[in-house]
Structure formats: structure tokens, C-alpha cells
Scaffold this active site. Structure first.
Site, PDB file in Angstrom:
ATOM      1  N   ASP A  33       0.874  -1.170   0.000  1.00 35.74           N
ATOM      2  CA  ASP A  33       0.000   0.000   0.000  1.00 35.74           C
ATOM      3  C   ASP A  33       0.914   1.223   0.000  1.00 35.74           C
ATOM      4  O   ASP A  33       2.115   1.131   0.276  1.00 35.74           O
ATOM      5  CB  ASP A  33      -0.952   0.003   1.202  1.00 35.74           C
ATOM      6  CG  ASP A  33      -2.150   0.942   0.965  1.00 35.74           C
ATOM      7  OD1 ASP A  33      -2.075   1.804   0.050  1.00 35.74           O
ATOM      8  OD2 ASP A  33      -3.158   0.830   1.690  1.00 35.74           O
TER       9      ASP A  33
HETATM   10  C1  BGC Z   1      -5.037   3.370   0.116  1.00 34.11           C
HETATM   11  C2  BGC Z   1      -5.120   2.429  -1.067  1.00 34.11           C
HETATM   12  C3  BGC Z   1      -4.977   3.219  -2.335  1.00 34.11           C
HETATM   13  C4  BGC Z   1      -3.648   3.956  -2.309  1.00 34.11           C
HETATM   14  C5  BGC Z   1      -3.360   4.760  -3.559  1.00 34.11           C
HETATM   15  C6  BGC Z   1      -3.797   4.235   0.063  1.00 34.11           C
HETATM   16  O1  BGC Z   1      -3.868   5.222   1.035  1.00 34.11           O
HETATM   17  O2  BGC Z   1      -5.052   2.629   1.314  1.00 34.11           O
HETATM   18  O3  BGC Z   1      -6.357   1.753  -1.040  1.00 34.11           O
HETATM   19  O4  BGC Z   1      -5.076   2.370  -3.446  1.00 34.11           O
HETATM   20  O5  BGC Z   1      -3.667   4.851  -1.200  1.00 34.11           O
HETATM   21  O6  BGC Z   1      -4.229   5.834  -3.657  1.00 34.11           O
END
Ligand code: BGC
Length: 855
Positions: free
Chosen positions: A271
Site C-alpha cells: 500500500d
Molecule cells: C489506500 C489504497 C490506495 C492507495 C493509492 C492508500 O492510502 O489505502 O487503497 O489504493 O492509497 O491511492
């Protein structure tokens, strides 16, 4: 799997590793099976990928395993550079689960929130939803779509419950698998997220989740396992820790389970900002760091140079990434051909899903559907009546090109419409004796401070509403920043509350203010473009005036429709199930006028409804996407039967759900959250504890009536159970019903100390029927669904013996009951491949022999 290691040994290995992780984290040693390409994947890569690995320099390989800046200036959500000389293209990533998230100025289809998709109980619709994500992802230049999110809804407070599907593992698994197939059939790579246990936003970056292996297997992991069986290309590791170690450096999870046991051959991406180490992370099975290069850039280069990470570990990660690129034909063309954006089919699917997920909760006197004057003389009350609530907040937020409001749609249908905000969420101007704070203009590259005195006649609750078009201004009230000192005082800012018409960003906070004169100092920076700032407020007197306006609109109409909202977003959990602000009071006041009052909920999920008995009807529309207003009007007026069913239990209040009253369980104590509810989460908890929910899992009303009959069940050669029954539409309108199959515990598993819930969802079918028509329904129950995880045996064990079987309208509304006797003929069960479940490795006993007794 490692050659020479049987599946059963791999299973043993997992159990041991998970227990070791519980005891004290993951060892730092470099695992032997990372020592050559393919690693735990069970073999070498294709000749083409091997050829590329042989020709890539170490510096080039390093570039492929971490995020960097897109040199074209396109600013995708994530980017990795390619290697042009070898025909390896860059990769672009886009969010997300509710539509393709583009930077400002570009519009894509805002689909209804994923929870609304799941409420359709329709995997075919999930395939169509995935098709839009895949089509638009590719059309807008992305290769990887960061969807779906399959973490279970464990607590009703979780800020991302609207982004995910359900509290139930079976429903989650089937919707996820179908959506992934839809995304990937368009040539985009799906990234299922977030492995694992990202079930809350409170302390999401650091919280350590303590969970026993049986609930982990039976609940949270089922969606991921189904995603892998459906062929998902990418798995995203979560921020939190799992049993002592960060998910993105958790070898039991990323290698032993995901690859060794489930046979995942794609790559694991962190993530955004969830990578915490270099050697430990790559050793554990993380292949790509996003969005930057802190751990997998120069640091990884140094670790390889000094021998603490073998180069083969980097080759393995790169080989996995290239293998997915090869599978999706991304190595064949540079730049790849891109389809045109198909906005029309995106809009059609958005409408289909909003219609199918519309969930009618309450309609005791058949007030809905509205007809005649009831449908044409309307008071539409609430901010989401005037400004459509399209999308939840955070990385799932999608800006559509266009979205009508319910007000516009009802006017277009010819209704006479009165409107009222009910509570002005944008705030009322402050009338300061010395100056107005409603229009502070700050020129570019300047800083301005506005001073004012305001006189508050009466002590009471006060909400500051700050509008700004540039960087957040700094507010001081009597020398104190009201946004800072009161934790939780700021409203969560999701899709609705964070902006106001005119392009303003909003911040709000609620405090208690004493009577008397208060000094305001407001400092704002003009930035590069200059900005406009407003300070507004809500007080007890503005709330009373807003409420009076709503009541008079209701009095003058034949039907009052209150659009109630709850504004969820990634990054914040809710603090209560009550609707925010003054809405409970507003709904009761409108209902007290005597005008039939319908509540339409634009909320992320469960809300408390202390006013339920006062209102004529309640319809849940979640965050319904760009076509939500049209679907809402169609359902309210009966053009469409509300076919949605709840994918989560709605508790009566903050004290009556599985994560209530135990801070260790939620939000956690001392940075650990303990899933002590075990396998009794969600509806299983309500059934097991006898705590009646306000509305149970699976609940949803139709405008017509259905009857069920002729229940039979039969064992199949592949080890599954086939349940058959008939459904008849006994009313006088066409309608939709979702009969659900539930199973009781197996006495044999109970005798073997394997815990089971009193009822599990074993299957379901969405059925549309014209009046008077019947349908024979067949529901296949896969062997996995008949099995429980035995931690002692480290295997799925078939639940044999006499088990209760129900056909139901919800987890609490059982319509037909019978008993099935499942006998095991011995030998391993063969899993069905159908919608998402792979072979049930290690199951003991199979080919259930079934006898059915109806009672
Ligand atoms: C989120 C993800 C997301 C990523 C990119 C993170 O903060 O948890 O679900 O895909 O950001 O935006």
C-alpha cells in the site's frame, strides 16, 4: 509451491509460521526459496521473462520494483519506469474500487460505492462493474486498477466500509472474483487490496491485529483466496501489522500462504507508504514498493552489493512483475493501444448497479412506491437532495463529468418540488460587528490576517465552517485553534462534506462556545494563484431556523422525503452510528408534521435510526454514483423494484454489535486490536448472542411478495451440495427477491472441538419474477462452504453429520427449514472452480451423502 514439498507440508508450514509470527515476529533470515527466480511460485519463469532477466542490469531491475515520477507529467496514482531498450513498458496505476480516479479536471464514471454493488447479491453485475473499471482504467492510460477492496466489514465504524463489500466472507469472495474477472477481461490488471486485516482506519498505519488462525482463514482471507483463484494479477499488502509483523514484510502471509498454498503467481505491491524495510520485506515476499523508493531503490541496491540480500531475490520480484506484464500482453506493444473511453456504457452500468443495490429497509404501510399526488407534491429535504451524494471520500473518491441531483430529477419527472437543506452543512455567514468574514480574498504570494470580534448571545454548541480555495487557512478563536485541541471535533471529510459549490474545500469543527464576545484571527496564504476564504458557522439558532424551514416545506407537500447523509472517508473511522449533526432531530420534526415522511439514506453503511417508528419508509441508497438520483427517483416511484439486500447487520445502537463495549476488540488498546469475537463476526455474532439487530444481514423489502417451497438437497460427485427450491411472486407487481441458504453447525466438527457459528450463509440467488410466476432455483454449495478450518489439523475439515438447512429472506427471517445429513465417503474433496474457490486442499472426507428432512 516449492518442488518436492507437498501441499499438505506447505499447509503445515503455514500453520507453524503463523504461530511463530504470533510468538515473536518474522525471522530476518533470507529464505532459501528466494534464492532463485520463481521462488515459492513453483518453477522458473517463461523463456521470454528469463531472457529479459538475463539482459537487465541491476540498476534497471531496481527501477522496476519501486514507484517513481511519471516523466510525461500525467501524474497517475502510481508509476514505475520501464526499460525501453528491452521493450519493457512503464506501468501506471489508478484507484480504485468505485471508478477510475483521475486527477482534477478529467472525469470518469463514478460508479455506486462497492457496498452498493454487493447489495445486489449479483456476481454478474460485479463482472459488469469490473468491466467499467478495466475499460476506463485502460482508456485513461492505466495498466493496473487498484481494486477491489475485499477486507471484511468487521466494525460498523470503519471509514472504508463503503469501499468494501460485506461482513460475510462468502458474499465478499463471490463478488470479488466476478469483479476481478470483469476488470481483467478488459486487459487491465486488478490489484486486490489490502492483504490483510485492514478492517479499520483507527491507527491503520501501525495497529497490530491479533487473530486466531481459524477466524483468519474462515473470515478475512476468503476474499483474497477467491481473488487468487480468479487469477488476480496483483495483491496489495496492507498498512497494519498482522500477528506481530507488518503485512508488507510478513512472510507467513505473503509467501507461505499466498504463494506456497494458494499458488499466487502475480506480484505483491505495498500500500502507498506501507513498506517498512528492505531485506525483510523483499525476503518476506513483497515485490514492489509504492509510491517511492525509500526501501526498494538505492537501499536495496546497497543490500545486494553488501550481500545481505541475494540478487536472486530481486530477480524473483522482477520476474513476477514481468510475468504479469507478459500475461496481459503488456510486453507486446509499446506504447500499448488504448481503447476509447466508453462513457455511455459506464453510465449504464452505474445506473444498473444503483437500481439493483437500492435497499428498502422499512415500508410498513406500503407508503412506497409513491403514486398519484404522493409522487407529484414533494418536499425534498437535506443537502443530498440538492447536491447529489455521488462518492465516498479518500482514494475511492471519483469526480464524474456530470451528476444530477434528486431535485432536478424529480422536477424533470413533473413533480412539484419544495426544497430545504434541513441543516445548512455549508454554514451560515457570521455577522461580525466590525467586518464580514464571508469574503476574504488573498492575492497570490501574499499572506493576509483578518481580525474580527463576534458576539454570541447564548452559550451552546457551535460549528465553525471554513471554506477555502487554496491552502488551509489558520483560524484562532480567542487565541486557540479550534481544530487542534479537541480530538475528534472535526467532522470526517468525505465525498460530500469536503467541498462546497464554487470549488471550495471545507473544514468543520464543533466546539462549545460561551456567551459573550470572541476574538477571531484568520490567516490565509494566497499561494501561487491567490485564494478566497470564508468563515461561516452553525449554531443552535441557525439550526432551529433551518429546521423550521424544513418543517414548513414538509407541511406544504403531500410527501416529505428527507435525504439523510453520513460522510465516510478513508483515514477516519466514525465515532457513532448516529447520523451527524442535527439530522435525527430534523427527521423526527418532519415526521411530526403528519406528512408521510420517507427517509433516503446516503450513508456508508449502518446507521442508528431512533426515528424509525415515526417515519413511513426508509430506503438505503448508499453513495449511489453519478446516476444515483435517477435510480433513487425510479425506486421511490416504483418504476424499479428495490432489489438490494443488506450486506452487513445494522445494529440498533452503539452498544449492540460485535465490536461494542470492548476497546481491546475495537479500536484496540496499546496499539493491538484483538479479534476476540473469533468466527462470530457480523450476523454470526447477532445470531449467536441473540442480540436482535435493527435490520439483519440479508434484509431488504420488495414492493411485491414471494413464497418459497419444494426444498430438496442433493450431494454431487464433486463434493458440493446442491440445494433446490421454488420461489413464486405472489403479489401483483414484478419484483426481485434474494433467497438465501443458511446452514447450521456440524455435530461431527463440534465433537472434534472445531467451533462453528449457529448459522452460516451457504449460498444465495437473485431472482426477478413477474406476478404469479414461479422459478426453480438451484444453489450449489461448494465443499469449502461445508468445511471449517481445523487449527489442530491445519486443514479444512468437511462438516459431516446432521445439519440444519434454511431458505431465508435474511439471517433472521427463516422461511423454509430442513435437515441435511452429510456423510463422508472418505478421500479428499474436490473443490468446484466456479465462482472463485479453488480446490479444497487438505479437506478430509468428501462426497457428502445427503438426506433431507423437512420440518
Ligand atoms: C489506500 C489504497 C490506495 C492507495 C493509492 C492508500 O492510502 O489505502 O487503497 O489504493 O492509497 O491511492
Amino acid at each position: 509451491m516449492v518442488p518436492g514439498v507437498s501441499r499438505r507440508d506447505a499447509l503445515r508450514g503455514l500453520g507453524g509460521a503463523l504461530l511463530a509470527a504470533t510468538a515473536g515476529g518474522v525471522p530476518m533470515a533470507v529464505a532459501a526459496d528466494r534464492g532463485r527466480p520463481g521462488g515459492a511460485d513453483g518453477g522458473r519463469f517463461s523463456a521470454r521473462v528469463e531472457g529479459l532477466l538475463a539482459r537487465l542490469t541491476r540498476a534497471e531491475k531496481l527501477m522496476l520494483v519501486h514507484g517513481s515520477t511519471d516523466p510525461t507529467g500525467a501524474r497517475p496514482i502510481g508509476f514505475t519506469a520501464g526499460v525501453e531498450r528491452l521493450g519493457i513498458p512503464p506501468l501506471r496505476f489508478t484507484d480504485g474500487p468505485a471508478g477510475v480516479r483521475l486527477r482534477r479536471g478529467r472525469a470518469s464514471t463514478a460508479l455506486p460505492a462497492p457496498v452498493m454493488l454487493a447489495a445486489s447479491f449479483d456476481p454478474r453485475l460485479a463482472d459488469a462493474y469490473g468491466t467499467v473499471l478495466g475499460q476506463e482504467g485502460r482508456a485513461f492510460g492505466a495498466d493496473v486498477v487498484l481494486a477491489p477492496m475485499v477486507n471484511l466489514m468487521r466494525t460498523p465504524y470503519a471509514g472504508r466500509n463503503f469501499e468494501t463489500f460485506s461482513e460475510d466472507p462468502l458474499l465478499t469472495a463471490q463478488i470479488a472474483a466476478a469483479e476481478i474477472q470483469g476488470i481483467q477481461a478488459q486487459g487491465a490488471v486488478a490489484a486486490v487490496k489490502h492483504l490483510a486485516l485492514n478492517n479499520q482506519e483507527a491507527d491503520r498505519l501501525t495497529v497490530d491485529v491479533e487473530i486466531e488462525e481459524q477466524p483468519l482463514r474462515e473470515m478475512e482471507l476468503r476474499g483474497f483466496e477467491a481473488a487468487v483463484a480468479a487469477g488476480v494479477g496483483v495483491v496489495m499488502g496492507s498498512y497494519n501489522k498482522v500477528r506481530g509483523s507488518y503485512a508488507c514484510e510478513n512472510r507467513p502471509l505473503l509467501t507461505d500462504l499466498l504463494r506456497g498454498e494458494w499458488g499466487f503467481t502475480g506480484w505483491v505491491v505495498s500500500d502507498w507508504g506501507a513498506t517498512h524495510s528492505t531485506a525483510q520485506a523483499i525476503t518476506a515476499g513483497l515485490d514492489m514498493e509504492m509510491p517511492g523508493s525509500t526501501h526498494f531503490g538505492a537501499a536495496l541496491g546497497r543490500a545486494i552489493a553488501d550481500g545481505s540480500v541475494p540478487e536472486a531475490a530481486l530477480d524473483t520480484a522482477v520476474g513476477r512483475i514481468l510475468s504479469v506484464q507478459e500475461r496481459f500482453h503488456l510486453l507486446d506493444e509499446w506504447p500499448p493501444g488504448r481503447p476509447d473511453h466508453d462513457a455511455a456504457s459506464g453510465a449504464r452500468t452505474a445506473l444498473d448497479v444503483a437500481r439493483a443495490g437500492a435497499t428498502l429497509l422499512h415500508n410498513p404501510h406500503a407508503t412506497l412506491p409513491l403514486s398519484d399526488e404522493r409522487a407529484t407534491s414533494l418536499a425534498l429535504i437535506g443537502p443530498t437532495a440538492l447536491r447529489p451524494f455521488v462518492s465516498g471520500g479518500g482514494s475511492a473518491y471519483v469526480d464524474p463529468a456530470h451528476a444530477d441531483s434528486p431535485e432536478t430529477v424529480f422536477r424533470e419527472r413533473g413533480a412539484q418540488v419544495r426544497t430545504a437543506l434541513g441543516e445548512n452543512i455549508y454554514g451560515h455567514p457570521l455577522v461580525a460587528p466590525s467586518t464580514s468574514l464571508d469574503d476574504l480574498r488573498v492575492p497570490a504570494r501574499e499572506t493576509r490576517t483578518m481580525h474580527a470580534l463576534i458576539t454570541v448571545p447564548q452559550a451552546g454548541t457551535w460549528t465553525w465552517v471554513l471554506h477555502h480555495s487554496g491552502a488551509a487557512p489558520h483560524l484562532l478563536v480567542d487565541g486557540v485553534d479550534p481544530f487542534r485541541p479537541v480530538p475528534g471535533s472535526e467532522f470526517a471529510v468525505g465525498g460530500l462534506l469536503r467541498t462546497a459549490p464554487g470549488g471550495f474545500v471545507l473544514r468543520r469543527c464543533t466546539t462549545e462556545l460561551t456567551a459573550g464576545t470572541h476574538r477571531i484571527d484568520l490567516t490565509a496564504n494566497g499561494g501561487a494563484q491567490g485564494q478566497q476564504v470564508r468563515l461561516r458557522h452553525l449554531s443552535e439558532s441557525t439550526r432551529a431556523a433551518d429546521l423550521a424551514e424544513a418543517v414548513s416545506a414538509a407541511r406544504a407537500a403531500s410527501t416529505a422525503v428527507v435525504f439523510a447523509y453520513e460522510d465516510a472517508t478513508e483515514g477516519h473511522d466514525r465515532t457513532t452510528l448516529n447520523l451527524p449533526g442535527n439530522q435525527n432531530t430534523l427527521i423526527s420534526a418532519v415526521a411530526a408534521t403528519g406528512t408521510p415522511t420517507v427517509v433516503v439514506l446516503n450513508a456508508s453503511g449502518a446507521v442508528a435510526m431512533p426515528w424509525l417508528d415515526e417515519v413511513a419508509a426508509a430506503l438505503h441508497m448508499y453513495y449511489p454514483g453519478q446516476e444515483g438520483a435517477r435510480a433513487t427517483a425510479e425506486v421511490l416511484c416504483g418504476d424499479i423494484d428495490p432489489g438490494g439486500r443488506l450486506t452487513q447487520s445494522f445494529p440498533t445502537d452503539d452498544d449492540s454489535h460485535a465490536t461494542a463495549q470492548d476497546p481491546g476488540r475495537y479500536p484496540g488498546t496499546g496499539s493491538t486490536v484483538t479479534y476476540s469475537e473469533g468466527i462470530l463476526a457480523g450476523h454470526r455474532w447477532h445470531t449467536a448472542t441473540g442480540t436482535a439487530p435493527l435490520f439483519p444481514f440479508g434484509h431488504g423489502l420488495s414492493y411485491t411478495t414471494f413464497e418459497h417451497a419444494d426444498l430438496t438437497a442433493e450431494a454431487e460427485r464433486d463434493g458440493s451440495l446442491t440445494v433446490r427450491f421454488t420461489v413464486t411472486n405472489t403479489g401483483d407487481r414484478p419484483g426481485v427477491t434474494v433467497p438465501q441458504v443458511y446452514l447450521g453447525p456440524s455435530p461431527d466438527l463440534t465433537a472434534n472441538q472445531i467451533g462453528q457459528p449457529p448459522r452460516i450463509l451457504a449460498g444465495y440467488r437473485r431472482v426477478s419474477l413477474r406476478p404469479g410466476r414461479s422459478k426453480n432455483v438451484t444453489v450449489k454449495v461448494a465443499p469449502r462452504q461445508l468445511s471449517s478450518w481445523s487449527t489442530a489439523r491445519r486443514a479444512w475439515v468437511l462438516g459431516t453429520g446432521s445439519r440444519s438447512l434454511w431458505i431465508a429472506d435474511s439471517a433472521e427471517d427463516l422461511r423454509l427449514a430442513g435437515t441435511v445429513v452429510l456423510g463422508a465417503a472418505g478421500g479428499p474433496a474436490q473443490g468446484g472452480r466456479g465462482l472463485g474457490f479453488g480446490g479444497s486442499q487438505g479437506s478430509s472426507g468428501a462426497e457428502p451423502k445427503v438426506t433431507l428432512n423437512l420440518h
